[in-house]
Design an enzyme around this catalytic site. Structure first.
Site, PDB file in Angstrom:
ATOM      1  N   GLU A 141       0.822  -1.207   0.000  1.00  0.00           N
ATOM      2  CA  GLU A 141       0.000   0.000   0.000  1.00  0.00           C
ATOM      3  C   GLU A 141       0.859   1.261   0.000  1.00  0.00           C
ATOM      4  O   GLU A 141       0.533   2.246  -0.676  1.00  0.00           O
ATOM      5  CB  GLU A 141      -0.937   0.002   1.214  1.00  0.00           C
ATOM      6  N   ASP A 288      -4.640  -9.719  -8.394  1.00  0.00           N
ATOM      7  CA  ASP A 288      -5.040  -8.773  -9.440  1.00  0.00           C
ATOM      8  C   ASP A 288      -3.911  -7.949 -10.064  1.00  0.00           C
ATOM      9  O   ASP A 288      -3.605  -8.069 -11.253  1.00  0.00           O
ATOM     10  CB  ASP A 288      -6.154  -7.853  -8.921  1.00  0.00           C
ATOM     11  N   GLU A 382     -18.630  -5.926  -2.156  1.00  0.00           N
ATOM     12  CA  GLU A 382     -17.244  -6.383  -2.026  1.00  0.00           C
ATOM     13  C   GLU A 382     -17.082  -7.798  -2.560  1.00  0.00           C
ATOM     14  O   GLU A 382     -16.031  -8.167  -3.077  1.00  0.00           O
ATOM     15  CB  GLU A 382     -16.803  -6.289  -0.560  1.00  0.00           C
ATOM     16  N   GLU A 400     -12.417   0.457  -9.422  1.00  0.00           N
ATOM     17  CA  GLU A 400     -12.038  -0.444 -10.514  1.00  0.00           C
ATOM     18  C   GLU A 400     -13.083  -0.503 -11.630  1.00  0.00           C
ATOM     19  O   GLU A 400     -12.737  -0.614 -12.816  1.00  0.00           O
ATOM     20  CB  GLU A 400     -11.764  -1.849  -9.969  1.00  0.00           C
ATOM     21  N   THR A 486      -1.408   1.055 -10.733  1.00  0.00           N
ATOM     22  CA  THR A 486      -2.634   0.465 -10.199  1.00  0.00           C
ATOM     23  C   THR A 486      -3.385   1.440  -9.307  1.00  0.00           C
ATOM     24  O   THR A 486      -4.566   1.264  -9.044  1.00  0.00           O
ATOM     25  CB  THR A 486      -2.317  -0.833  -9.434  1.00  0.00           C
TER      26      THR A 486
END
Length: 779
Positions: A141, A288, A382, A400, A486
């Site tokens: 992160e 992902d 989610e 996304e 991303t």
């Protein structure tokens, strides 16, 4: 028929042409004349202004009520400061007391043409943000949000400075901060494999005794494989190759550890020996952005190795995981069988990645499925089932779906996707907007809010929505010259020519991927849509009523299933009935068919009672290990059962030390009830039903029970006041029982499962160890 367009090597001057062909080719405005879909420039401008107003509301609320805190708490109208708010487990690993939301939003200000605000925000960052805080943060992160934010802002500041209009005072200070942060993340790579630790202390690193980290043994695939863009950009902008080399090595390990038969990777891997801890494979949470970064590393860095690896994985994904329009997780070693019946919302990025590859048909299919789910539930839950019902009801304002909508519009020019973007804007305003910003949705079924506005909402959501409704000439720079990370930070594709790739960055052998039209070529709309302008609409129309929304309801006939129940009693029947499944015995006339069956084998007919009643609200919980050496830092996610006490209403959840059950399976009379009373019981899975175990342990006085099974941990807390239990879940991460000097009891009887490492101490009666404490609380 149009000709096939071949991409030049990424290190060549033709990179910008490649991206233009890849992202911005249109269908010659084939859809502009479609009734009801066409969007006039005036309407696009109005929606774009609305998006700017929404951004001002969110960013202004953060700066007014939260800054310099990491995040805004939009319901409380104050900042979230780590350590001052209740611990949320892994979610808080993003917070490092470095004004996260400000740093993550910097380059969004430039995209939205807010140059005055950008210059002010850069000055604030240089003045207020410190990166040497004594705090443990997520390497993943921190890399994508903070390091990426600093690099994206530096790129924008340098671009404005070179134009001579603004930022003339800027002297690469943001790049220097990025380099400092990069060096603070590097200790995480100090492992035997080269895969990084999942967490690092910004001040003390990993192995320092003061770091409070370094005990972890596992990381997710995406966590280890989503470093190359930011680290390579940092190396090429700063001239220090060490960052790109470490990120590349981590990718090399993941490639080496793929399952050679299926070419798939798992979800969680051991950072020391490279063994897979979780072997389920998909394109959503846990994996992902690993796939995303292989493709984008090729675009940014011009290294064919990354494209070859991506194509190998992509072929496997389309063979095993893609079941249009669904994307279902499979076992990496047995990929022909799906391992779960639900999908998570993070896979919504995948249609956008398919657009980058030029594979538009499956991208349109999956995106349309996701759009139908949003129309049914307002937002993407989610997680949702293959029947498109809610599995986990949370929606933390993830971007996304908007990201894939942007890519599909830029690739097709189809105004349908402008209408999809418009629906996103309207739903955010209608269901997430609050006086102090925008609040995450706790459950899409009830519409309740959560006191949370993650930094990615400002960094990504508004960026993609604004670009969706903007023309190229309305931006201060050419968007085709940049690639999105991303976290939607902008890195210039010119980096491919500024410095050669790392030495030795080659695959061990040529891959044997079955090549198709798009393996090494840019997408050509004339090839994708040969003289058929309604092609995309035809694909979407087949999924128009996928979720049942908009279609008249027709009751389906009952289907009978004969189920043998090997039990002399009716407890299984009662248990199934308690779960809402009606059981009807077969007619005795049919018993002749089963003549000679063993005594005690019941044949019943299940009549599914399909109703439209909403499911109960499901709020994820956490299980927290609060004994030394973890002191609350080891947190596992848990899901509630459908029965028992509501832990959400207990301020501190259920807390207690662990005592082993005798017998270990808890399937017979409890022999150590006196020891169990007031403690959390430890028992094995299997041999009898959970409900039976719970009743016995509740009668013995246990306040909770942890069931240990193969590669999984099941937790079920029994109610303090009435009921059978309130938490029954399966946690994907396993448990390693470590031996300590006083724990010889575990050497012969303790299970040996997988990580993360949790220390079970001796039972209290052994005397020499303090009991291990668990706390089960709501997030």
């Amino acid at each position: 028929m149009g000709e096939k367009l071949f991409c030049p090597p990424q290190g060549s001057p033709g990179i910008s042409m490649m991206l233009r062909a890849l992202l911005l080719t249109s269908l010659l405005n084939w859809a502009n004349g479609q009734e009801g879909l066409t969007m006039l420039p005036e309407e696009k401008s109005k929606i774009r202004d609305q998006i700017v107003e929404m951004f001002d509301h969110a960013y202004g609320s953060y700066m007014k009520y939260a800054y310099p805190a990491d995040e805004l708490m939009p319901l409380s109208c104050r900042g979230r400061v780590r350590g001052l708010e209740p611990n949320r487990g892994d979610i808080d690993d993003s917070l490092g007391k470095f004004s996260l939301t400000l740093v993550d939003t910097l380059d969004t200000l430039v995209v939205l043409n807010k140059l005055d605000e950008f210059e002010d925000a850069v000055r604030r960052t240089l003045r207020d943000v410190r990166l040497d805080n004594d705090v443990v943060v997520s390497v993943f992160e921190t890399n994508i949000r903070v390091l990426g934010g600093l690099l994206g802002a530096h790129v924008m500041a340098d671009m404005l400075r070179q134009r001579g209009e603004r930022m003339q005072w800027y002297r690469d200070e943001l790049l220097h901060m990025a380099k400092e942060l990069g060096h603070r993340l590097l200790p995480a790579f100090n492992t035997t494999s080269g895969l990084p630790y999942p967490r690092v202390n910004l001040r003390y690193g990993v192995l320092n005794p003061l770091s409070r980290t370094g005990t972890e043994s596992d990381t997710c695939t995406a966590c280890a494989g989503t470093m190359i863009l930011e680290f390579a950009a940092l190396s090429r902008l700063s001239g220090e190759a060490v960052f790109e080399e470490h990120a590349r090595k981590a990718l090399d390990v993941l490639w080496e550890k793929r399952q050679r038969g299926s070419d798939l990777v798992g979800t969680v891997i051991n950072i020391h020996n490279g063994d897979w801890v979780r072997r389920d494979s998909g394109v959503g949470a846990g994996i992902d952005s690993y796939y995303e970064y292989l493709m984008k590393a090729y675009i940014l860095l011009g290294d064919n190795v990354y494209l070859e690896r991506f194509n190998t994985h992509y072929s496997a994904i389309m063979k095993y995981i893609s079941q249009p329009p669904l994307l279902l997780n499979v076992h990496m070693h047995n990929p022909t069988v799906s391992v779960r019946s639900w999908m998570d919302s993070l896979l919504a990025f995948f249609p956008g990645l398919q657009v980058l590859r030029g594979d538009l048909k499956p991208a349109i299919e999956t995106h349309e499925m996701l759009y139908q789910v949003t129309k049914q539930h307002k937002f993407l839950p989610e997680a949702f089932t293959t029947e498109f019902r809610v599995h986990w009801g949370q929606h933390p304002l993830r971007p996304e779906f908007a990201e894939s909508t942007y890519y599909l519009y830029k690739a097709t020019g189809d105004p349908y996707y402008l209408r999809v973007g418009q629906s996103i804007v309207e739903k955010l305003n209608a269901h997430a907007r609050v006086p102090c910003g925008f609040a995450a949705v706790q459950d899409v079924r009830t519409g309740t809010h959560e006191d949370r506005m993650d930094s990615f909402f400002l960094a990504e959501m508004f960026k993609y929505l604004y670009l969706l409704f903007s023309e190229k000439n309305q931006l201060h720079f050419d968007i085709d010259d940049y690639i999105f990370t991303t976290e939607a930070h902008l890195l210039p594709v010119s980096l491919s020519t500024s410095q050669p790739p790392c030495r030795g960055n080659n695959t061990e052998a040529p891959t044997t991927v079955e090549e198709d039209l798009f393996t090494y070529s840019c997408p050509s709309t004339q090839t994708l849509f040969p003289n058929n302008p309604s092609f995309a609409k035809t694909i979407r129309d087949s999924y128009k009523y996928l979720t049942g929304v908009g279609r008249a309801f027709h009751a389906s006939p009952d289907r009978g299933i004969e189920l043998p129940l090997h039990d002399h009693g009716m407890e299984p029947v009662e248990f199934l009935r308690s779960m809402g499944i009606s059981l009807t015995p077969l007619n005795e006339a049919g018993a002749t068919e089963t003549h000679g069956a063993h005594e005690g084998v019941y044949r019943v007919k299940l009549v599914a009672e399909v109703t439209q009643t909403p499911e109960e609200e499901v709020v994820p919980l956490i299980v927290q290990l609060i004994s030394p050496p973890y002191l609350g830092r080891m947190v596992l996610t848990a899901g509630p059962a459908k029965f028992g006490m509501d832990l959400i209403k207990q301020e501190h959840g259920v807390k207690g030390s662990i005592v082993k059950t005798s017998p270990y399976t808890a399937c017979g009379p409890i022999e150590n009830a006196q020891e169990l009373s007031g403690h959390i019981a430890l028992a094995l899975r299997g041999d009898c039903m959970f409900a039976a175990k719970a009743r016995r342990l509740q009668e013995a006085g246990a306040i909770g029970v942890i069931f240990i099974g193969d590669l999984r941990v099941d937790l079920m807390t029994t109610a303090l006041e009435g009921g059978v239990g309130s938490l029954l879940t399966t946690i994907g991460k396993g448990v390693t029982v470590q031996r300590r000097p006083c724990s010889r009891w575990w050497e012969t009887e303790g299970p040996r499962l997988t990580s993360p490492s949790l220390w079970f101490s001796c039972s209290a009666r052994r005397g020499r160890c303090s009991p291990l404490l668990w706390r089960i609380t709501a997030t």
